[in-house]
Design a protein around this motif. Structure first.
Motif, PDB file in Angstrom:
ATOM      1  N   VAL A  48      -3.811   5.070   2.069  1.00 56.18           N
ATOM      2  CA  VAL A  48      -3.454   4.946   3.475  1.00 56.18           C
ATOM      3  C   VAL A  48      -3.772   3.521   3.921  1.00 56.18           C
ATOM      4  CG1 VAL A  48      -5.726   5.748   4.291  1.00 56.18           C
ATOM      5  CG2 VAL A  48      -3.728   5.939   5.782  1.00 56.18           C
ATOM      6  N   HIS A  49      -2.909   2.993   4.782  1.00 58.31           N
ATOM      7  CA  HIS A  49      -3.169   1.669   5.353  1.00 58.31           C
ATOM      8  C   HIS A  49      -2.530   1.585   6.734  1.00 58.31           C
ATOM      9  CE1 HIS A  49       0.941   0.027   4.717  1.00 58.31           C
ATOM     10  NE2 HIS A  49       0.928   0.786   3.636  1.00 58.31           N
TER      11      HIS A  49
ATOM     12  N   VAL B 163      -9.819  -0.181  -1.423  1.00 60.03           N
ATOM     13  CA  VAL B 163      -9.591  -0.379  -2.851  1.00 60.03           C
ATOM     14  C   VAL B 163      -9.449  -1.879  -3.124  1.00 60.03           C
ATOM     15  CG1 VAL B 163      -8.544   1.873  -3.198  1.00 60.03           C
ATOM     16  CG2 VAL B 163      -7.117  -0.043  -2.524  1.00 60.03           C
ATOM     17  N   THR B 164      -9.905  -2.298  -4.283  1.00 52.99           N
ATOM     18  CA  THR B 164      -9.890  -3.715  -4.634  1.00 52.99           C
ATOM     19  C   THR B 164      -8.979  -4.008  -5.821  1.00 52.99           C
ATOM     20  OG1 THR B 164     -11.839  -3.373  -6.044  1.00 52.99           O
ATOM     21  CG2 THR B 164     -12.222  -4.066  -3.758  1.00 52.99           C
ATOM     22  N   GLU B 165      -8.157  -3.073  -6.218  1.00 53.24           N
ATOM     23  CA  GLU B 165      -7.267  -3.275  -7.349  1.00 53.24           C
ATOM     24  C   GLU B 165      -6.107  -4.195  -6.961  1.00 53.24           C
ATOM     25  OE1 GLU B 165      -6.184   0.444  -9.252  1.00 53.24           O
ATOM     26  OE2 GLU B 165      -7.888   1.394  -8.275  1.00 53.24           O
TER      27      GLU B 165
ATOM     28  N   TRP C  84      -6.286  -1.276   1.966  1.00 52.35           N
ATOM     29  CA  TRP C  84      -5.784   0.047   1.620  1.00 52.35           C
ATOM     30  C   TRP C  84      -6.985   0.923   1.267  1.00 52.35           C
ATOM     31  CZ3 TRP C  84      -0.576   0.894  -1.226  1.00 52.35           C
ATOM     32  CH2 TRP C  84       0.420   0.117  -0.622  1.00 52.35           C
ATOM     33  N   TYR C  85      -6.881   2.215   1.601  1.00 49.42           N
ATOM     34  CA  TYR C  85      -7.972   3.144   1.340  1.00 49.42           C
ATOM     35  C   TYR C  85      -7.478   4.304   0.478  1.00 49.42           C
ATOM     36  CZ  TYR C  85     -10.097   0.652   5.277  1.00 49.42           C
ATOM     37  OH  TYR C  85     -10.592  -0.325   6.113  1.00 49.42           O
ATOM     38  N   GLU C  86      -8.359   4.776  -0.379  1.00 46.94           N
ATOM     39  CA  GLU C  86      -8.039   5.915  -1.253  1.00 46.94           C
ATOM     40  C   GLU C  86      -8.255   7.196  -0.467  1.00 46.94           C
ATOM     41  OE1 GLU C  86      -6.781   6.853  -5.148  1.00 46.94           O
ATOM     42  OE2 GLU C  86      -8.174   5.170  -5.149  1.00 46.94           O
TER      43      GLU C  86
END
Length: 233
Positions: A151-152, A89-91, A101-103
């Motif tokens: 998740v990270h 994610v790039t927010e 971080w991943y969605e």
């Protein structure tokens, strides 16, 4: 020399001033009461929205754990799972290029949120009534409740882009959008561990307390054999 006003006129003027003073006092009292009641209602509304946001985050966390379990399959690390989740994610505020971080639960919507509504049409009569069997006149649909799950890596080493210790952080965010547009959010997280580690086991001996190498030379020893010399005749 002017004559003073009659006594009756003076009494009427005093009564008018007293009535205006009482009216002003009552107006101020009512305004303060309304303000206090409004403030209390806002506090109670915030508490209710906080609970709804927390429950939404908890539900998202449980769903995210199950999604990670299904994606994990037989992998011994979470690296294949992170690869399946696609681009980070790039927010703002959700990781960085060095700590991605991943969605976990992509919604497909433009804002990324997963809706968490209730659907009375598909609920059983028991869910739509009280414990005494009285049907509810109305049912909240939670149309303003939503959640996201990320998740990270847990930062076990300097490289946050790969998993080396079979542990990652799962972060769930629950949100309730109020009528004023100000959201109420709750964040919960859990450190999840991959248990798909290769283990050596054997029949018989393990049941008596020996280790995976089928010997008693291990920390699980409960009945080690004697060390004295035995002679056979």
């Amino acid at each position: 020399m002017a004559l003073p006003p009659p006594r009756r006129t003076r009494e009427r003027g005093f009564a008018l001033l007293a009535a205006l003073g009482i009216t002003l006092a009552l107006t101020v009292t009512v305004a303060m009461t309304v303000r206090a009641v409004s403030r209390e209602a806002n506090v109670q509304g915030d508490l209710r929205r906080q609970k709804e946001a927390f429950f939404a985050a908890e539900a998202g966390l449980a769903e995210g754990r199950e999604a990670m379990r299904l994606l994990l399959a037989d992998s011994e690390t979470y690296n294949p799972v992170l690869a399946q989740l696609g681009s980070p994610v790039t927010e703002p505020g959700l990781g960085s290029s060095t700590q991605p971080w991943y969605e976990v639960l992509p919604s497909g919507s433009s804002d990324g949120w997963n809706a968490y509504p209730l659907t009375p049409e598909s609920m059983t009569p028991a869910e739509l009534s009280s414990a005494r069997g009285e049907a509810y006149a109305d049912y909240p649909r939670q149309a303003n409740v939503r959640y996201r799950v990320f998740v990270h890596d847990d930062g076990d080493d300097a490289d946050f882009t790969t998993d080396s210790n079979r542990q990652v952080w799962l972060v769930a965010v629950g949100e309730v959008v109020g009528g004023s547009g100000r959201p109420t959010r709750s964040v919960v997280q859990a450190l999840i561990t991959n248990d798909n580690e290769l283990q050596l086991t054997g029949p018989g001996c393990v049941n008596r307390g020996c280790g995976p190498n089928n010997t008693f030379n291990n920390t699980l020893d409960r009945q080690a054999p004697p060390t004295q010399t035995v002679r056979f005749f």
